[in-house]
Design an enzyme around this catalytic site. Structure first.
Site, PDB file in Angstrom:
ATOM      1  N   CYS A 197       9.357  -1.133   6.255  1.00 36.28           N
ATOM      2  CA  CYS A 197       8.563  -2.309   5.851  1.00 36.28           C
ATOM      3  C   CYS A 197       8.188  -3.150   7.054  1.00 36.28           C
ATOM      4  O   CYS A 197       7.169  -3.834   7.061  1.00 36.28           O
ATOM      5  CB  CYS A 197       9.361  -3.220   4.918  1.00 36.28           C
ATOM      6  SG  CYS A 197       9.891  -2.460   3.403  1.00 36.28           S
ATOM      7  N   GLU A 223      -1.757  -3.367  -1.151  1.00 36.76           N
ATOM      8  CA  GLU A 223      -0.582  -3.767  -0.376  1.00 36.76           C
ATOM      9  C   GLU A 223      -0.477  -2.972   0.922  1.00 36.76           C
ATOM     10  O   GLU A 223       0.585  -2.862   1.522  1.00 36.76           O
ATOM     11  CB  GLU A 223       0.686  -3.660  -1.248  1.00 36.76           C
ATOM     12  CG  GLU A 223       0.572  -4.418  -2.566  1.00 36.76           C
ATOM     13  CD  GLU A 223       1.316  -5.761  -2.645  1.00 36.76           C
ATOM     14  OE1 GLU A 223       2.354  -5.916  -1.985  1.00 36.76           O
ATOM     15  OE2 GLU A 223       0.852  -6.658  -3.382  1.00 36.76           O
ATOM     16  N   HIS A 225       6.735  -0.846  -3.815  1.00 34.86           N
ATOM     17  CA  HIS A 225       5.803  -0.151  -2.920  1.00 34.86           C
ATOM     18  C   HIS A 225       6.257   1.300  -2.845  1.00 34.86           C
ATOM     19  O   HIS A 225       7.465   1.581  -2.878  1.00 34.86           O
ATOM     20  CB  HIS A 225       5.849  -0.717  -1.492  1.00 34.86           C
ATOM     21  CG  HIS A 225       5.323  -2.113  -1.365  1.00 34.86           C
ATOM     22  ND1 HIS A 225       5.953  -3.082  -0.616  1.00 34.86           N
ATOM     23  CD2 HIS A 225       4.208  -2.690  -1.887  1.00 34.86           C
ATOM     24  CE1 HIS A 225       5.252  -4.202  -0.678  1.00 34.86           C
ATOM     25  NE2 HIS A 225       4.203  -3.996  -1.439  1.00 34.86           N
TER      26      HIS A 225
HETATM   27  O1  SUG Z   1       6.547  -8.039  -0.880  1.00 37.77           O
HETATM   28  N1  SUG Z   1       9.696  -9.380  -0.096  1.00 37.77           N
HETATM   29  C1  SUG Z   1       8.626  -8.465   0.227  1.00 37.77           C
HETATM   30  C2  SUG Z   1       9.204  -7.194   0.809  1.00 37.77           C
HETATM   31  C3  SUG Z   1       8.125  -6.296   1.329  1.00 37.77           C
HETATM   32  C4  SUG Z   1       8.652  -4.973   1.735  1.00 37.77           C
HETATM   33  N2  SUG Z   1       7.608  -4.180   2.232  1.00 37.77           N
HETATM   34  C5  SUG Z   1       7.455  -2.843   2.045  1.00 37.77           C
HETATM   35  N3  SUG Z   1       8.097  -2.190   1.137  1.00 37.77           N
HETATM   36  N4  SUG Z   1       6.558  -2.216   2.753  1.00 37.77           N
HETATM   37  C6  SUG Z   1       7.777  -8.117  -1.002  1.00 37.77           C
HETATM   38  O2  SUG Z   1       8.353  -7.889  -2.063  1.00 37.77           O
HETATM   39  C7  SUG Z   1      10.647 -11.554  -0.632  1.00 37.77           C
HETATM   40  C8  SUG Z   1      10.403 -13.030  -0.357  1.00 37.77           C
HETATM   41  C9  SUG Z   1      11.412 -13.922  -1.027  1.00 37.77           C
HETATM   42  O3  SUG Z   1      11.798 -13.645  -2.145  1.00 37.77           O
HETATM   43  O4  SUG Z   1      11.802 -14.949  -0.407  1.00 37.77           O
HETATM   44  C10 SUG Z   1       9.457 -10.667  -0.316  1.00 37.77           C
HETATM   45  O5  SUG Z   1       8.351 -11.145  -0.291  1.00 37.77           O
END
Ligand code: SUG
Length: 447
Positions: A371, A174, A248
């Site tokens: 993020c 990731e 993460h």
């Molecule tokens: O991968 N949310 C993302 C958020 C990513 C955050 N990134 C970091 N922590 N670096 C994920 O969980 C939600 C999409 C939705 O539910 O519509 C989403 O993909």
């Protein structure tokens, strides 16, 4: 040669919505099907990026991906003209349509892992796009991400682009969300800390949610980037943290230069990390926040540790002054806010100030300040070799604000994702963006 840390924020795409797609992500599940406001989302992200540019930091942008992604839907057997593809997907498999329509590429901390040239054996800057293998809506990102990175960092004498790792959960990767670089000066040899959630059968596993980052993937990236093993450390996330919503590691720890800010319950063995870092970096500064001060629940709810730490050179040039870039949710939680005030008031660490941003649209999907950005530590020559159109200044900010207000809707729900007009609007927006940011033929619909 002066070396800086540049932040590349993901521009939020026109289909930003809440579909509850992300495993282990408490906010994404909680806000599933809440109406979204894509226009507010992109403007909030731009306002944060602009504020960092105004602080004098190098601030770039990465483009959104084409969504709904018709080629992905066609690959799954939905055929016909684009409008038919969309309506068939909505009728037969709305979850697949939601996955193909997610604007999740906005969270560029998951775009790739980046190692600066000061750390690599060949003296080049290395990128490995993350395969994002665990979630379908994210597993369709790497192809476009790889193309975007090659387009923006095109000079092969300076930049090395690896292929994303094979897309299988055993090699789940990731990206920079599970990778932190520590150093005393950006241009000096740095320490690269890789944090993983799963390591085969030998280590304890989370019970409720999947571990997204595998140790095997982190090791592969370290090998590909030709890092010196003496300056690399692999650390396991605490499984209980993953089960509490830390999908993460950047939800529970953040580092920059000599500072590592982390929650007491982030890692299985934080003492091993601090011991290693101290042995390599004489000015290493660990800032640990205890559960008694900020509970894991408050940390996950506020995204305190998903703040950015940015370094502002100080006039005296002696010691770094760092600023915490946090979400409004941190300001709204009195225990978290108290902890922030304590940290910035403590002369034992270089974190001296805090700035608060409204990123509610992204936060509702579990995406905070950190993020939204991919960090690239770069020297002057590398910076000069980067596509000049992606650097955010007043003119670009104003142009993109007008662009977003023209093309983006202010209300989106699941039903709208099959609307062929939304697809057209998105393509028009991305076509114009291609010109603004000089993206060549990045998007498939343009070919
Ligand atoms: O991968 N949310 C993302 C958020 C990513 C955050 N990134 C970091 N922590 N670096 C994920 O969980 C939600 C999409 C939705 O539910 O519509 C989403 O993909």
């Amino acid at each position: 040669m002066k070396t800086i840390e540049a932040n590349f924020d993901g521009l939020v795409g026109p289909t930003h919505n809440y579909a509850g797609l992300a495993q282990g992500n408490v906010a994404s599940k909680k806000n599933a099907e809440v109406p979204s406001n894509p226009r507010a989302a992109v403007l909030q992200g731009l306002a944060k990026a602009k504020a960092l540019a105004d602080l004098g930091l190098a601030q770039g942008l990465l483009p959104p991906h084409e969504r709904p992604h018709i080629p992905s839907l066609k690959r799954l057997g939905f055929d016909g003209r684009d409008a038919e593809v969309l309506s068939k997907a909505q009728r037969d498999a709305p979850h697949l349509l939601a996955a193909a329509a997610s604007a999740s590429s906005m969270w560029t901390a998951n775009a790739a892992t980046v190692s600066p040239s000061a750390d690599t054996r060949d003296g080049k800057l290395h990128f490995t796009p993350a395969n994002l293998a665990i979630n379908l809506h994210r597993a369709i990102e790497p192809e476009t991400t790889a193309r975007a990175l090659r387009t923006i960092f095109a000079d092969e004498r300076r930049f090395v682009h690896h292929a994303p790792l094979t897309s299988t959960p055993a090699l789940g990767d990731e990206g920079a969300a599970n990778h932190t670089r520590l150093c005393s000066d950006y241009g000096a040899q740095g320490l690269e800390l890789f944090v993983y959630g799963a390591a085969g059968d030998t280590e304890p596993k989370p019970q409720k949610f999947p571990a997204r980052q595998s140790r095997a993937a982190s090791e592969a990236v370290a090998r590909l980037h030709a890092l010196d093993p003496a300056y690399v450390h692999f650390a396991a996330q605490a499984p209980s943290a993953i089960d509490a919503g830390v999908f993460h590691n950047d939800v529970i720890a953040v580092g920059n230069r000599e500072v590592l800010l982390f929650h007491q319950r982030a890692f299985i063995d934080s003492a091993a990390i601090t011991k290693w870092a101290r042995s390599k970096l004489s000015d290493f500064c660990a800032v640990e926040v205890l559960e008694s001060e900020v509970s894991m629940e408050d940390a996950v709810g506020s995204y305190l540790f998903n703040s950015q730490l940015v370094w502002l050179p100080r006039a005296d040039g002696l010691r770094s002054g760092q600023v915490l870039i946090c979400s409004q949710e941190c300001r709204d939680n009195p225990r978290v806010w108290q902890a922030i005030l304590r940290i910035i008031g403590d002369p034992e660490n270089p974190i001296e100030d805090v700035r608060v941003f409204d990123l509610q649209q992204s936060m509702r999907n579990g995406g905070g300040p950190a993020c939204l950005r991919l960090r690239v530590v770069m020297n002057e020559a590398e910076r000069a070799a980067t596509n000049p159109k992606i650097w955010l200044d007043d003119a670009l900010h104003s142009r993109l604000s007008t662009w977003a207000s023209k093309h983006y809707r202010d209300h989106l729900i699941a039903r709208d994702l099959a609307d062929p007009h939304l697809l057209d609007e998105s393509r028009h927006a991305l076509d114009e963006l291609t010109q603004i940011l000089g993206l060549g033929s990045l998007y498939e619909f343009q070919r």
